[in-house]
Enzyme design. Structure first.
Site, PDB file in Angstrom:
ATOM      1  N   ASN A 324       0.844  -1.202   0.000  1.00 52.53           N
ATOM      2  CA  ASN A 324       0.000   0.000   0.000  1.00 52.53           C
ATOM      3  C   ASN A 324       0.878   1.251   0.000  1.00 52.53           C
ATOM      4  O   ASN A 324       0.707   2.168   0.806  1.00 52.53           O
ATOM      5  CB  ASN A 324      -0.944   0.000   1.203  1.00 52.53           C
ATOM      6  CG  ASN A 324      -2.181   0.851   0.971  1.00 52.53           C
ATOM      7  OD1 ASN A 324      -2.374   1.411  -0.102  1.00 52.53           O
ATOM      8  ND2 ASN A 324      -3.020   0.970   1.992  1.00 52.53           N
ATOM      9  N   HIS A 360      -9.721   4.132   8.776  1.00 48.60           N
ATOM     10  CA  HIS A 360     -10.242   2.825   8.411  1.00 48.60           C
ATOM     11  C   HIS A 360     -11.637   2.571   8.956  1.00 48.60           C
ATOM     12  O   HIS A 360     -12.428   1.858   8.326  1.00 48.60           O
ATOM     13  CB  HIS A 360      -9.302   1.714   8.900  1.00 48.60           C
ATOM     14  CG  HIS A 360      -8.166   1.425   7.966  1.00 48.60           C
ATOM     15  ND1 HIS A 360      -7.016   2.184   7.931  1.00 48.60           N
ATOM     16  CD2 HIS A 360      -8.003   0.463   7.016  1.00 48.60           C
ATOM     17  CE1 HIS A 360      -6.197   1.700   7.020  1.00 48.60           C
ATOM     18  NE2 HIS A 360      -6.768   0.663   6.437  1.00 48.60           N
TER      19      HIS A 360
END
Length: 473
Positions: A324, A360
């Site tokens: 990522n 998140h």
């Protein structure tokens, strides 16, 4: 009626390949980016910027609508209100604060109203990509009005002297190669791409489709490979197995390696998606990143995973550097480095990970996972110094046998503890990750927290005897 037929058709394929319909729809949507890239490169590249913006907005929005329906209105709302904030408050610190609070609050509200006990492919998925994109835009606009001598090289590279138009920002947000799952890239890269200056004018003839297609095909084929590895591996060691009595009653060493294998396989599904999107962005030409030392074109501007570093990781920092990558780079540039006024790298890292956890969502697994990352990185930083100062150990490590032994030990270390560290983020529910942690006796916390405490007392022993410096030195 046509929509119902499409849905049942996709559902049938999803059942056949062992996936859910939403996941298959997402993969199909990513692959729609390839024909869109062909259309753009053959008929729109280098032409009217307005036509390109409209093409990107329409294709990206319709792609999102096929996945999320009228919930796409949420991204449109965030886009328009953010533009109004930047237009009204200008390139100020207040704009950054309001943009960050509004977009993060909107995203968290979305999580609160839609989340369940598992991962859901909902409108919040592209929304979280959009949040970072809009926050970054506000900071780039702010930097463009600051004293350029006080900016870092990266800030100078991506700063904006003027606020882009709503049309430009909308196209930047809905760019079909990255709207759904990323990767992140700056507004400056997008503007340079549509202006035709991302690739130097005298190279335009050289970077036509065939030149980027080789890299795009490579990324796509690797994506299929990792998707296949995920399908095979998850069938062999499914998450349900980790919660079963068979796993709980297994040999302790076997449990550790199975947990590590499961985590690696689970990560492969993310890697596959990123490789596909990297292929799409490369086909568009957006990933052009200059030339290497040999004069060859580089197409890594939208790279989100470094497979060589990831697969050969021997410390957890390798995972951070290779997995990522664009999101981690975004956090480093827009959060970590901008917290330097705190005067502590420790505090900057803590608040950066806290931001990532909040971004998140609300599941406790996110927070436990990022705590695990913080704990492990602290341990590795704490022990690296004393180990490097141990001359006898360093002499052994530099021998052929020492190099092999060190690599094997560190490879097992990262493989095993990746499972422990990543587990909460993958299963989300504390009932699940606590149950699995109990079966492995919370070994990660015993090892890392115990080592951090123990190091306070045994650092001189680890460092060993060093050659004393002479008075002349």
């Amino acid at each position: 009626m046509m929509i119902e037929t499409q849905t049942s058709y996709l559902e049938g394929i999803a059942n056949y390949v062992g996936a859910d319909e939403a996941s298959l729809r997402l993969i199909v949507s990513i692959f729609i980016g390839f024909p869109l890239a062909f259309i753009h490169r053959n008929w729109l590249y280098g032409k009217s910027q307005t036509q390109q913006h409209v093409f990107f907005i329409c294709s990206g929005f319709l792609m999102g609508f096929w996945n999320f329906g009228w919930a796409m209105g949420h991204s449109l709302t965030a886009l328009c209100l953010t533009y109004m904030v930047l237009k009204f408050f200008g390139a100020t610190g207040l704009s950054i604060i309001v943009t960050m609070i509004f977009n993060m609050s909107y995203l968290l509200w979305g999580y609160w109203t839609t989340s369940t006990e598992s991962y859901d492919i909902m409108w919040t998925m592209p929304q979280c990509v959009l949040v970072l994109r809009l926050i970054g835009l506000s900071m780039n606009y702010y930097d463009g009005k600051q004293n350029q001598t006080k900016l870092s090289d990266y800030q100078k590279k991506v700063s904006l002297n003027n606020l882009p138009s709503l049309l430009e920002i909308a196209a930047f947000v809905y760019f079909p190669g990255s709207f759904l799952v990323g990767p992140q890239f700056s507004m400056r890269r997008y503007i340079d791409f549509t202006n035709g200056v991302l690739i130097n004018n005298n190279e335009k003839q050289q970077i036509e489709l065939p030149n980027s297609l080789k890299t795009a095909v490579k990324s796509t084929l690797l994506g299929f490979l990792y998707l296949g590895l995920f399908q095979f591996g998850s069938a062999w060691v499914p998450t349900e197995y980790l919660l079963s009595d068979n796993y709980a009653n297994s040999n302790f060493i076997k449990k550790l390696f199975f947990l590590g294998f499961w985590a690696r396989v689970t990560l492969y599904k993310y890697i596959a998606c990123w490789l596909f999107t990297e292929g799409v962005c490369t086909t568009f030409g957006l990933s052009y990143n200059g030339k290497d030392n040999n004069g060859n074109d580089k197409w890594d501007g939208c790279q989100n995973v470094d497979l060589l570093t990831f697969e050969n990781a021997t410390q957890f920092n390798h995972y951070i550097l290779s997995f990522n990558m664009n999101t981690n780079h975004w956090c480093a540039e827009y959060i970590y480095k901008r917290l330097k006024f705190l005067g502590s790298r420790f505090a900057s890292q803590f608040f950066t990970l806290a931001f990532l956890a909040i971004w998140h969502g609300f599941h406790s697994g996110y927070y436990v996972c990022f705590f695990n990352e913080f704990m492990i990185m602290f341990f590795e930083k704490d022990i690296t110094g004393p180990l490097k100062k141990n001359e006898n150990l360093q002499k052994f490590i530099n021998t052929p046998v020492g190099k092999i032994a060190t690599w094997c030990i560190l490879k097992i270390y990262t493989f095993v503890f990746m499972g422990f560290a990543f587990l909460p983020l993958a299963v989300l529910s504390y009932e699940k990750y606590l149950a699995i942690y109990k079966t492995v006796y919370f070994n990660g916390y015993i090892f890392f927290l115990g080592s951090i405490i123990l190091l306070r007392f045994i650092k001189p022993l680890i460092q060993g005897n060093r050659t004393p410096r002479s008075h002349a030195e």
